[in-house]
Write a protein that holds these residues in place. Structure first.
Motif, PDB file in Angstrom:
ATOM      1  N   GLN A   3       0.857  -1.180   0.000  1.00  0.00           N
ATOM      2  CA  GLN A   3       0.000   0.000   0.000  1.00  0.00           C
ATOM      3  C   GLN A   3       0.894   1.232   0.000  1.00  0.00           C
ATOM      4  O   GLN A   3       1.836   1.329   0.785  1.00  0.00           O
ATOM      5  N   TYR A   4       0.598   2.188  -0.874  1.00  0.00           N
ATOM      6  CA  TYR A   4       1.400   3.391  -0.992  1.00  0.00           C
ATOM      7  C   TYR A   4       0.709   4.635  -0.449  1.00  0.00           C
ATOM      8  O   TYR A   4       1.364   5.589  -0.080  1.00  0.00           O
ATOM      9  N   VAL A   5      -0.611   4.625  -0.448  1.00  0.00           N
ATOM     10  CA  VAL A   5      -1.380   5.784  -0.001  1.00  0.00           C
ATOM     11  C   VAL A   5      -2.305   5.352   1.129  1.00  0.00           C
ATOM     12  O   VAL A   5      -2.990   4.327   1.025  1.00  0.00           O
ATOM     13  N   PHE A   6      -2.336   6.144   2.193  1.00  0.00           N
ATOM     14  CA  PHE A   6      -3.161   5.846   3.364  1.00  0.00           C
ATOM     15  C   PHE A   6      -4.107   7.014   3.595  1.00  0.00           C
ATOM     16  O   PHE A   6      -3.690   8.178   3.580  1.00  0.00           O
ATOM     17  N   ASP A   7      -5.369   6.720   3.784  1.00  0.00           N
ATOM     18  CA  ASP A   7      -6.413   7.727   3.953  1.00  0.00           C
ATOM     19  C   ASP A   7      -6.393   8.245   5.393  1.00  0.00           C
ATOM     20  O   ASP A   7      -6.722   7.508   6.322  1.00  0.00           O
TER      21      ASP A   7
END
Length: 156
Positions: A3-7
């Motif tokens: 995972q590269y982007v975390f909300d």
């Protein structure tokens, strides 16, 4: 797949008796780091503590606080919105909310030798903290929430 982007608007909340941590990125999802929002209500402060295996850096998003650094010759520094703070591995520190509103910062733990094998997840670390302080893990971990923290510049 990594995972590269975390909300940052979908976090897992942990409410300790001394503060709140909203987990953004678990240490199991990073090669050498974890990230969370720390929320201190007026008067709250986690106890003086040390991260022997991690450099901790954080960015102040809301409120007013102070940080005590060190043991024998401790010093206290003021913290305000926009400050970027670094505590090297092995440095005792504690952050205190000194204002009349909450104090919030984005915190990133950077593990110098990778995530600790004995505590490979945030939950495993929290379980150890709970055992050390006599807290109930099931009461501390509140689960996924929609965050009300605005990560924009200076809390806007």
């Amino acid at each position: 797949m990594p995972q590269y982007v975390f909300d940052t608007q979908k976090v897992v909340r942990y409410r300790f008796p001394t503060h709140t941590n909203d987990l953004i990125m678990d240490r199991k999802d990073g090669a050498a780091s974890e990230a969370f929002f720390v929320i201190l209500e007026p008067g709250e402060a986690p106890p003086l503590h040390v991260h022997k295996d991690a450099e901790q850096v954080f960015y102040i998003l809301e409120g007013e606080g102070t940080m005590t650094v060190g043991l024998d010759e401790a010093q206290t520094v003021e913290l305000r919105v926009g400050d970027f703070v670094r505590t090297p591995p092995g440095t005792h520190h504690a952050v205190h909310c000194r204002g009349t509103s909450r104090f919030v910062y984005l915190s990133i733990d950077c593990f110098t030798a990778g995530p600790p094998a004995a505590e490979p997840t945030w939950d495993s670390h929290v379980r150890v903290m709970c055992a050390e302080h006599g807290w109930d893990f099931d009461s501390v971990k509140l689960g996924e929430i929609d965050s009300d923290i605005s990560p924009g510049p200076h809390g806007t």
